[in-house]
Design a protein around this motif. Structure first.
Motif, PDB file in Angstrom:
ATOM      1  N   UNK A 161      51.597  62.000 159.689  1.00 34.80           N
ATOM      2  CA  UNK A 161      51.108  61.986 158.311  1.00 34.80           C
ATOM      3  C   UNK A 161      49.632  61.609 158.246  1.00 34.80           C
ATOM      4  N   UNK A 162      49.207  60.667 159.062  1.00 35.51           N
ATOM      5  CA  UNK A 162      47.850  60.135 159.013  1.00 35.51           C
ATOM      6  C   UNK A 162      46.865  60.963 159.845  1.00 35.51           C
ATOM      7  N   UNK A 163      47.344  61.759 160.784  1.00 37.51           N
ATOM      8  CA  UNK A 163      46.476  62.484 161.713  1.00 37.51           C
ATOM      9  C   UNK A 163      45.379  63.316 161.034  1.00 37.51           C
ATOM     10  N   UNK A 164      45.659  64.079 159.964  1.00 36.01           N
ATOM     11  CA  UNK A 164      44.585  64.892 159.371  1.00 36.01           C
ATOM     12  C   UNK A 164      43.457  64.089 158.735  1.00 36.01           C
ATOM     13  N   UNK A 165      43.725  62.851 158.377  1.00 38.15           N
ATOM     14  CA  UNK A 165      42.685  62.065 157.720  1.00 38.15           C
ATOM     15  C   UNK A 165      42.299  60.835 158.538  1.00 38.15           C
ATOM     16  N   UNK A 166      42.639  60.833 159.793  1.00 42.35           N
ATOM     17  CA  UNK A 166      42.332  59.684 160.643  1.00 42.35           C
ATOM     18  C   UNK A 166      40.828  59.418 160.699  1.00 42.35           C
ATOM     19  N   UNK A 167      40.036  60.468 160.783  1.00 43.25           N
ATOM     20  CA  UNK A 167      38.582  60.273 160.865  1.00 43.25           C
ATOM     21  C   UNK A 167      38.030  59.637 159.589  1.00 43.25           C
ATOM     22  N   UNK A 168      38.566  60.025 158.451  1.00 43.81           N
ATOM     23  CA  UNK A 168      38.115  59.430 157.186  1.00 43.81           C
ATOM     24  C   UNK A 168      38.520  57.962 157.131  1.00 43.81           C
ATOM     25  N   UNK A 169      39.737  57.682 157.559  1.00 41.70           N
ATOM     26  CA  UNK A 169      40.215  56.299 157.543  1.00 41.70           C
ATOM     27  C   UNK A 169      39.437  55.430 158.536  1.00 41.70           C
ATOM     28  N   UNK A 170      39.086  55.975 159.688  1.00 38.59           N
ATOM     29  CA  UNK A 170      38.275  55.231 160.647  1.00 38.59           C
ATOM     30  C   UNK A 170      36.874  54.983 160.097  1.00 38.59           C
ATOM     31  N   UNK A 171      36.331  55.952 159.390  1.00 40.91           N
ATOM     32  CA  UNK A 171      35.005  55.782 158.788  1.00 40.91           C
ATOM     33  C   UNK A 171      35.032  54.677 157.734  1.00 40.91           C
ATOM     34  N   UNK A 172      36.052  54.679 156.890  1.00 45.21           N
ATOM     35  CA  UNK A 172      36.190  53.626 155.882  1.00 45.21           C
ATOM     36  C   UNK A 172      36.340  52.272 156.561  1.00 45.21           C
ATOM     37  N   UNK A 173      37.163  52.207 157.602  1.00 45.50           N
ATOM     38  CA  UNK A 173      37.354  50.954 158.330  1.00 45.50           C
ATOM     39  C   UNK A 173      36.040  50.496 158.965  1.00 45.50           C
ATOM     40  N   UNK A 174      35.293  51.427 159.538  1.00 42.40           N
ATOM     41  CA  UNK A 174      34.002  51.086 160.142  1.00 42.40           C
ATOM     42  C   UNK A 174      33.043  50.506 159.102  1.00 42.40           C
ATOM     43  N   UNK A 175      32.963  51.138 157.938  1.00 40.66           N
ATOM     44  CA  UNK A 175      32.072  50.635 156.886  1.00 40.66           C
ATOM     45  C   UNK A 175      32.491  49.248 156.410  1.00 40.66           C
ATOM     46  N   UNK A 176      33.786  49.002 156.320  1.00 37.88           N
ATOM     47  CA  UNK A 176      34.273  47.685 155.916  1.00 37.88           C
ATOM     48  C   UNK A 176      33.901  46.644 156.966  1.00 37.88           C
ATOM     49  N   UNK A 177      34.032  46.992 158.237  1.00 40.85           N
ATOM     50  CA  UNK A 177      33.688  46.052 159.313  1.00 40.85           C
ATOM     51  C   UNK A 177      32.189  45.754 159.306  1.00 40.85           C
ATOM     52  N   UNK A 178      31.370  46.787 159.136  1.00 42.02           N
ATOM     53  CA  UNK A 178      29.921  46.573 159.079  1.00 42.02           C
ATOM     54  C   UNK A 178      29.563  45.713 157.867  1.00 42.02           C
ATOM     55  N   UNK A 179      30.204  45.955 156.741  1.00 42.56           N
ATOM     56  CA  UNK A 179      29.977  45.134 155.544  1.00 42.56           C
ATOM     57  C   UNK A 179      30.368  43.685 155.811  1.00 42.56           C
ATOM     58  N   UNK A 180      31.482  43.480 156.484  1.00 42.98           N
ATOM     59  CA  UNK A 180      31.929  42.121 156.807  1.00 42.98           C
ATOM     60  C   UNK A 180      30.933  41.423 157.729  1.00 42.98           C
ATOM     61  N   UNK A 181      30.458  42.132 158.741  1.00 41.91           N
ATOM     62  CA  UNK A 181      29.513  41.530 159.691  1.00 41.91           C
ATOM     63  C   UNK A 181      28.198  41.184 158.998  1.00 41.91           C
ATOM     64  N   UNK A 182      27.663  42.122 158.217  1.00 43.78           N
ATOM     65  CA  UNK A 182      26.393  41.842 157.531  1.00 43.78           C
ATOM     66  C   UNK A 182      26.566  40.759 156.467  1.00 43.78           C
ATOM     67  N   UNK A 183      27.721  40.762 155.790  1.00 42.62           N
ATOM     68  CA  UNK A 183      27.981  39.715 154.798  1.00 42.62           C
ATOM     69  C   UNK A 183      28.102  38.345 155.433  1.00 42.62           C
ATOM     70  N   UNK A 184      28.743  38.286 156.587  1.00 39.49           N
ATOM     71  CA  UNK A 184      28.880  37.011 157.307  1.00 39.49           C
ATOM     72  C   UNK A 184      27.516  36.520 157.766  1.00 39.49           C
ATOM     73  N   UNK A 185      26.715  37.438 158.296  1.00 42.58           N
ATOM     74  CA  UNK A 185      25.375  37.048 158.751  1.00 42.58           C
ATOM     75  C   UNK A 185      24.511  36.587 157.577  1.00 42.58           C
ATOM     76  N   UNK A 186      24.625  37.268 156.445  1.00 39.71           N
ATOM     77  CA  UNK A 186      23.864  36.864 155.253  1.00 39.71           C
ATOM     78  C   UNK A 186      24.323  35.488 154.777  1.00 39.71           C
ATOM     79  N   UNK A 187      25.614  35.224 154.841  1.00 40.70           N
ATOM     80  CA  UNK A 187      26.125  33.907 154.437  1.00 40.70           C
ATOM     81  C   UNK A 187      25.611  32.811 155.360  1.00 40.70           C
TER      82      UNK A 187
END
Length: 146
Positions: free
Chosen positions: A14-40
């Motif tokens: 079910x997830x295979x056709x949109x795996x790349x989109x989901x990985x991209x969203x996950x990547x952006x969330x992780x980058x946001x978390x890292x930059x937010x932590x560093x800013x804090x």
């Protein structure tokens, strides 16, 4: 474990056709978390479990929304690209948050800096182009007729 394998296979299918989109969203969330932590850390703001919990819930909710948009587009309304629209809005929100964190860390607004750079570069290129055209026109009128 044998009883779980068919369900796991079904979920992966079910997830295979949109795996790349989901990985991209996950990547952006992780980058946001890292930059937010560093800013804090840079601003001496304590990092709480609530902030980490918000990031984890955002990860699951965003991916469920992307999956829901994919299913809606694939099986119900094929004419409207819900997945791309929703994934685009999520990506824009995350990139905006990353840029805000960048501003907190370095004190520079990347959007304004980029716009100023483009404006300066474009005007410089325009002036150079006009100078080249004017100099060629004045120096060699025969080339203009060819």
């Amino acid at each position: 474990m044998e009883k779980i394998k068919p369900y796991l296979f079904w979920l992966m299918t079910l997830v295979a056709p949109i795996a790349s989109v989901m990985f991209t969203v996950a990547f952006l969330i992780i980058v946001d978390f890292i930059t937010g932590t560093y800013a804090s850390i840079k601003k001496n703001v304590p990092i709480t479990s609530e902030h980490i919990g918000n990031t984890i819930s955002k990860f699951f909710i965003y991916n469920l929304v992307v999956l829901s948009a994919f299913l809606l587009e694939k099986y119900i309304v094929k004419e409207i690209p819900f997945q791309r629209i929703i994934a685009g809005f999520i990506a824009i929100a995350e990139i905006k948050s990353i840029m805000e964190n960048f501003n907190k860390i370095y004190g520079i607004n990347p959007f304004k800096a980029l716009i100023n750079l483009i404006k300066k570069r474009s005007l410089k290129d325009l002036e150079e182009t006009i100078d080249i055209l004017m100099n060629n026109k004045e120096e060699d009128p025969k080339n203009q007729k060819k």
